[in-house]
Design a protein around this motif. Structure first.
Motif, PDB file in Angstrom:
ATOM      1  N   PHE A  55    -182.903 -57.917 -85.102  1.00 25.72           N
ATOM      2  CA  PHE A  55    -183.340 -58.751 -84.074  1.00 25.72           C
ATOM      3  C   PHE A  55    -185.024 -58.169 -83.569  1.00 25.72           C
ATOM      4  O   PHE A  55    -185.660 -58.742 -82.615  1.00 25.72           O
ATOM      5  CB  PHE A  55    -182.556 -58.968 -83.222  1.00 25.72           C
ATOM      6  N   LEU A  69    -181.458 -64.980 -84.191  1.00 26.35           N
ATOM      7  CA  LEU A  69    -182.379 -64.705 -85.309  1.00 26.35           C
ATOM      8  C   LEU A  69    -182.349 -66.117 -85.874  1.00 26.35           C
ATOM      9  O   LEU A  69    -180.785 -66.192 -86.601  1.00 26.35           O
ATOM     10  CB  LEU A  69    -182.028 -63.337 -85.874  1.00 26.35           C
ATOM     11  N   ARG A  75    -186.629 -65.720 -84.228  1.00 25.35           N
ATOM     12  CA  ARG A  75    -186.146 -65.684 -83.513  1.00 25.35           C
ATOM     13  C   ARG A  75    -186.792 -66.289 -81.865  1.00 25.35           C
ATOM     14  O   ARG A  75    -187.618 -65.761 -81.616  1.00 25.35           O
ATOM     15  CB  ARG A  75    -185.608 -64.015 -83.199  1.00 25.35           C
ATOM     16  N   PRO A  91    -189.104 -58.620 -86.662  1.00 29.32           N
ATOM     17  CA  PRO A  91    -188.051 -59.539 -86.677  1.00 29.32           C
ATOM     18  C   PRO A  91    -187.934 -59.914 -88.350  1.00 29.32           C
ATOM     19  O   PRO A  91    -188.232 -60.408 -89.123  1.00 29.32           O
ATOM     20  CB  PRO A  91    -187.953 -60.976 -86.018  1.00 29.32           C
TER      21      PRO A  91
END
Lengths: 192, 187
Positions: A55, A69, A75, A91
């Motif tokens: 994340f 996500l 995200r 991410p």
């Protein structure tokens, strides 16, 4: 004079002899058939992690919030007081590579209670749920997770929602399901 | 059965000897015979066995197919999709109310792979006559008053490990396989 005495005794023997008894015809008294037996053997479904769900860097705020996500490495803030930061961690959508037999279809189950824990003695945690599944080039599934193997393989892309508490609930640090107090995401793959 | 007759000739001092045989009654016996020609026993197969999809494991196991077409397992094999799972089924016709027996032989499934095929066997057949209960041995049945009967057959598939049983379609009709031979005979 001649006398004739004839004595004849006879026991009437005009008896009809009846011979009875059933005799089955010697022909078709048994019959044989060949029966085909079939089964299809499939290899057990196997899964290896290609990419851990990341994340990235987030900043909890004064109120709880969520970070979503996607299945394409992006995200966004879902709700509330958390903000995103572009820190050192990129991410990444989770990737699981599935192996099995042929073009069989299968279902995917996600464990509940997935929890990330801070890597210190503090019992600080965040949870992940509302998984999004994309199988190969298919569309995003938010429920009834299922897919089909192609030549015995499939790539699963997994996104989800991270529930973030306030900055007090979630102080700075690395949070992971692998830390003590965490609970992993377990996928259950089942042939249809 | 005896019959006899005798005749007595009495001569009384005569110079004439007369022989008068007693009229011999025609002796006839007749024998009749009957035989029942039984209606020929005919059997037709209405379904083959199909154990559906299975997943061998690290240890050997078995898949049991009931006479109603449901499966269960023991050991290391896992049941996959039921798919075309089916017990075998037969339809019999013949002499009204006659009794008959059922016997089995054979039963090897092969994946037909080359140069070496992989096999598994089916055994421990279970027979259920229509309206009857599961029979595990000495399989027998009775034709109805109309001379018919149907029965279903289940059995046990012995499955090896993943090492000995790679993925594929295993059937008795592949090279290396042997069909299950079902014989139905009048008692």
């Amino acid at each position: 004079m001649i006398k004739f005495h004839t004595i004849a005794s006879s026991i009437a023997c005009l008896a009809v002899l009846g011979i009875s008894g059933a005799a089955h015809a010697a022909g078709q008294s048994s019959s044989t058939h060949n029966v085909i037996v079939e089964t299809t053997v499939v290899s057990p479904l196997g899964a290896t992690t290609g990419q851990v769900m990341k994340f990235g860097d987030i900043v909890p705020g004064a109120s709880a919030g969520t970070v979503v996500l996607s299945t394409s490495n992006t995200r966004s803030v879902g709700t509330g007081g958390v903000t995103l930061a572009s820190g050192s961690t990129t991410p990444a959508t989770g990737v699981v590579n599935v192996s099995g037999t042929g073009n069989a279809s299968f279902t995917v189950g996600f464990s509940s209670g997935v929890t990330l824990a801070l890597d210190t003695d503090q019992p600080k945690t965040m949870t992940v749920d509302s998984f999004v599944l994309k199988v190969d080039s298919g569309s995003d599934l938010t429920s009834n997770y299922a897919g089909t193997l192609t030549a015995g393989a499939a790539a699963l892309k997994i996104g989800g929602t991270l529930h973030v508490g306030t900055s007090t609930d979630n102080p700075a640090g690395d949070y992971s399901t692998a830390h003590t107090g965490g609970s992993p995401l377990t996928l259950t793959l089942t042939y249809d | 059965m005896c019959n006899f007759f005798r005749y007595v000739l009495i001569l009384l001092g005569g110079l004439i000897v007369l022989a008068l045989p007693y009229a011999a009654r025609a002796q006839s016996t007749s024998a009749s015979a009957t035989a029942i020609v039984a209606t020929a026993l005919q059997v037709s197969k209405t379904a083959d066995f199909n154990f559906g999809r299975i997943v061998p494991g690290a240890t050997v196991g078995t898949v049991l197919l009931s006479t109603s077409g449901t499966r269960s397992q023991t050991g290391g094999v896992t049941l996959g999709n039921a798919g075309s799972t089916s017990a075998a089924a037969f339809s019999v016709s013949g002499e009204n109310n006659a009794t008959f027996t059922v016997t089995f032989s054979g039963g090897t499934l092969s994946d037909g792979a080359s140069p070496t095929n992989h096999t598994m066997s089916v055994s421990a057949f279970v027979v259920k006559m229509s309206g009857g209960t599961d029979q595990l041995a000495n399989y027998a049945g009775t034709l109805s008053g109309a001379g018919t009967q149907t029965f279903a057959v289940g059995g046990t598939l012995s499955v090896g490990t993943t090492a000995s049983t790679p993925a594929g379609t295993y059937t008795t009709s592949n090279s290396g396989g042997t069909a299950v031979s079902v014989t139905v005979a009048y008692n």
